[in-house]
Design a protein around this motif. Sequence first.
Motif, PDB file in Angstrom:
ATOM      1  N   GLN A 195       3.437 -35.850  44.786  1.00  0.00           N
ATOM      2  CA  GLN A 195       2.581 -36.081  43.620  1.00  0.00           C
ATOM      3  C   GLN A 195       1.277 -36.786  43.961  1.00  0.00           C
ATOM      4  N   ASN A 196       1.293 -37.591  45.004  1.00  0.00           N
ATOM      5  CA  ASN A 196       0.107 -38.365  45.368  1.00  0.00           C
ATOM      6  C   ASN A 196      -0.668 -37.668  46.478  1.00  0.00           C
ATOM      7  N   GLY A 197      -1.973 -37.538  46.291  1.00  0.00           N
ATOM      8  CA  GLY A 197      -2.797 -36.844  47.267  1.00  0.00           C
ATOM      9  C   GLY A 197      -3.804 -37.758  47.934  1.00  0.00           C
ATOM     10  N   ARG A 198      -4.504 -37.186  48.925  1.00  0.00           N
ATOM     11  CA  ARG A 198      -5.530 -37.937  49.656  1.00  0.00           C
ATOM     12  C   ARG A 198      -6.745 -37.052  49.844  1.00  0.00           C
ATOM     13  N   MET A 199      -7.871 -37.691  50.086  1.00  0.00           N
ATOM     14  CA  MET A 199      -9.111 -36.977  50.368  1.00  0.00           C
ATOM     15  C   MET A 199      -9.697 -37.534  51.647  1.00  0.00           C
ATOM     16  N   HIS A 200      -9.839 -36.681  52.647  1.00  0.00           N
ATOM     17  CA  HIS A 200     -10.454 -37.073  53.910  1.00  0.00           C
ATOM     18  C   HIS A 200     -11.943 -36.746  53.872  1.00  0.00           C
ATOM     19  N   MET A 241      -4.506 -37.078  40.868  1.00  0.00           N
ATOM     20  CA  MET A 241      -3.647 -36.917  42.036  1.00  0.00           C
ATOM     21  C   MET A 241      -4.111 -37.766  43.217  1.00  0.00           C
ATOM     22  N   ILE A 242      -5.430 -37.881  43.390  1.00  0.00           N
ATOM     23  CA  ILE A 242      -5.971 -38.540  44.580  1.00  0.00           C
ATOM     24  C   ILE A 242      -5.804 -40.052  44.481  1.00  0.00           C
ATOM     25  N   LYS A 243      -5.080 -40.615  45.423  1.00  0.00           N
ATOM     26  CA  LYS A 243      -4.854 -42.062  45.491  1.00  0.00           C
ATOM     27  C   LYS A 243      -5.532 -42.692  46.694  1.00  0.00           C
ATOM     28  N   VAL A 244      -5.872 -41.873  47.682  1.00  0.00           N
ATOM     29  CA  VAL A 244      -6.334 -42.382  48.970  1.00  0.00           C
ATOM     30  C   VAL A 244      -7.624 -41.699  49.390  1.00  0.00           C
ATOM     31  N   ILE A 245      -8.583 -42.494  49.867  1.00  0.00           N
ATOM     32  CA  ILE A 245      -9.756 -41.962  50.545  1.00  0.00           C
ATOM     33  C   ILE A 245      -9.619 -42.326  52.019  1.00  0.00           C
ATOM     34  N   GLY A 246      -9.573 -41.308  52.860  1.00  0.00           N
ATOM     35  CA  GLY A 246      -9.376 -41.542  54.283  1.00  0.00           C
ATOM     36  C   GLY A 246     -10.520 -40.995  55.120  1.00  0.00           C
ATOM     37  N   ILE A 247     -10.738 -41.623  56.252  1.00  0.00           N
ATOM     38  CA  ILE A 247     -11.694 -41.110  57.241  1.00  0.00           C
ATOM     39  C   ILE A 247     -10.925 -40.938  58.543  1.00  0.00           C
ATOM     40  N   ALA A 248     -10.882 -39.689  59.017  1.00  0.00           N
ATOM     41  CA  ALA A 248     -10.070 -39.372  60.188  1.00  0.00           C
ATOM     42  C   ALA A 248     -10.821 -38.475  61.163  1.00  0.00           C
ATOM     43  N   GLY A 249     -12.151 -38.534  61.123  1.00  0.00           N
ATOM     44  CA  GLY A 249     -12.875 -37.731  62.079  1.00  0.00           C
ATOM     45  C   GLY A 249     -14.030 -36.959  61.447  1.00  0.00           C
ATOM     46  N   PRO A 250     -14.389 -35.869  62.163  1.00  0.00           N
ATOM     47  CA  PRO A 250     -13.687 -35.197  63.257  1.00  0.00           C
ATOM     48  C   PRO A 250     -13.729 -35.929  64.600  1.00  0.00           C
ATOM     49  N   GLY A 251     -14.574 -36.953  64.754  1.00  0.00           N
ATOM     50  CA  GLY A 251     -14.557 -37.782  65.960  1.00  0.00           C
ATOM     51  C   GLY A 251     -13.720 -39.025  65.716  1.00  0.00           C
ATOM     52  N   ASP A 252     -14.093 -40.145  66.320  1.00  0.00           N
ATOM     53  CA  ASP A 252     -13.390 -41.388  66.032  1.00  0.00           C
ATOM     54  C   ASP A 252     -14.185 -42.188  65.010  1.00  0.00           C
ATOM     55  N   PRO A 253     -13.591 -42.536  63.882  1.00  0.00           N
ATOM     56  CA  PRO A 253     -14.338 -43.240  62.831  1.00  0.00           C
ATOM     57  C   PRO A 253     -15.044 -44.507  63.296  1.00  0.00           C
ATOM     58  N   PRO A 280     -13.100 -48.747  43.294  1.00  0.00           N
ATOM     59  CA  PRO A 280     -12.340 -49.838  43.928  1.00  0.00           C
ATOM     60  C   PRO A 280     -10.830 -49.663  43.843  1.00  0.00           C
ATOM     61  N   HIS A 281     -10.346 -48.797  42.938  1.00  0.00           N
ATOM     62  CA  HIS A 281      -8.899 -48.605  42.802  1.00  0.00           C
ATOM     63  C   HIS A 281      -8.324 -47.690  43.877  1.00  0.00           C
ATOM     64  N   LEU A 282      -9.167 -46.943  44.585  1.00  0.00           N
ATOM     65  CA  LEU A 282      -8.665 -46.021  45.599  1.00  0.00           C
ATOM     66  C   LEU A 282      -8.311 -46.762  46.877  1.00  0.00           C
ATOM     67  N   ILE A 283      -7.198 -46.381  47.483  1.00  0.00           N
ATOM     68  CA  ILE A 283      -6.762 -46.957  48.751  1.00  0.00           C
ATOM     69  C   ILE A 283      -7.669 -46.437  49.864  1.00  0.00           C
ATOM     70  N   LYS A 284      -8.162 -47.330  50.688  1.00  0.00           N
ATOM     71  CA  LYS A 284      -8.993 -46.933  51.835  1.00  0.00           C
ATOM     72  C   LYS A 284      -8.115 -46.879  53.081  1.00  0.00           C
ATOM     73  N   CYS A 285      -8.222 -45.751  53.792  1.00  0.00           N
ATOM     74  CA  CYS A 285      -7.347 -45.470  54.931  1.00  0.00           C
ATOM     75  C   CYS A 285      -8.179 -44.895  56.075  1.00  0.00           C
ATOM     76  N   MET A 286      -7.788 -45.175  57.303  1.00  0.00           N
ATOM     77  CA  MET A 286      -8.552 -44.686  58.448  1.00  0.00           C
ATOM     78  C   MET A 286      -7.627 -44.413  59.624  1.00  0.00           C
ATOM     79  N   SER A 287      -7.971 -43.379  60.407  1.00  0.00           N
ATOM     80  CA  SER A 287      -7.264 -43.070  61.648  1.00  0.00           C
ATOM     81  C   SER A 287      -8.220 -43.254  62.819  1.00  0.00           C
ATOM     82  N   THR A 288      -7.732 -43.854  63.903  1.00  0.00           N
ATOM     83  CA  THR A 288      -8.595 -44.150  65.045  1.00  0.00           C
ATOM     84  C   THR A 288      -7.819 -44.070  66.349  1.00  0.00           C
TER      85      THR A 288
END
Length: 286
Positions: free
Chosen positions: A23-28, A82-94, A112-120
Amino acid sequence: MANSCSGNNKMQGHPCFGGNHHQNGRMHLAVAPRCNIKCGYCSRRHDCANESRPGVTSRLLTPEEAMVKVREVMASKVLGSMIKVIGIAGPGDPLANEETFETFRQVGDEFPHLIKCMSTNGLLLPEKIDLLQELGLHSLTVTINAIDPAVGAKIYSHILYQGRKLNGSQAVEMLIANQLAGLKKAAEFGMTIKVNTVLIPGVNDGQVPLIAEKVKALGAFVMNVLPLIPQADFAAHLPPTEAQLEEVRRANERIIGQFRHCRQCRADAVGLLGADFKVAEVGCAA
């Protein structure tokens, strides 16, 4: 350190950290083109709309363009709730891209209510973790493929660090040291931490439990053992079978929780895990 109750409440909405991924989605947001390490299994093609794998995006965005997309998605009748998360995962290294920090700053100001997420890859994590804390990063994924530099040198050919290009074991020693130091500091800040490990049969099999033990001790919450996608230097290398992958995950469960519903997302993924939308379609669905 962040309040544990508030952290756990936020975690429930994150599909990659135990939240309801049905049910919960993310946006990269693909705002980070530059990378500072060379992984043997990585091939980064920025215009490959029909592939679903890390390092791929249809289009690179500026922070301002990214915010336009976020507004479109959050206004959509289909995706907005649906969107709960804003993520940054590239395409390089954040962390190798200043656009990452500016994007998170703008997202925090407007949503401000959206969860901030990152992959590195973690190379710059010790020097950037304070800034990420200031920007309100909640969830952090660090890809760690080896604890032994000799094994890591079979996976990474070089790193670019503080204006220098380092090769071999020297490069991997620095990468691993920074990954672990940054992860520890992130845990001290109360961030929710996932560790990704790409399983490369015959190369880093024996490293997986060692990674699990180390990152668990440092404060990681869950581990995601991913199958190799044969490409680049590992194009001729056989990936693990489903049975091999599950065997490793089951053994690892004795050490740290395992994440099993990863879809090895694109750098511009939007929607539910395994059921992504193209952002261009959002306007039609609004």
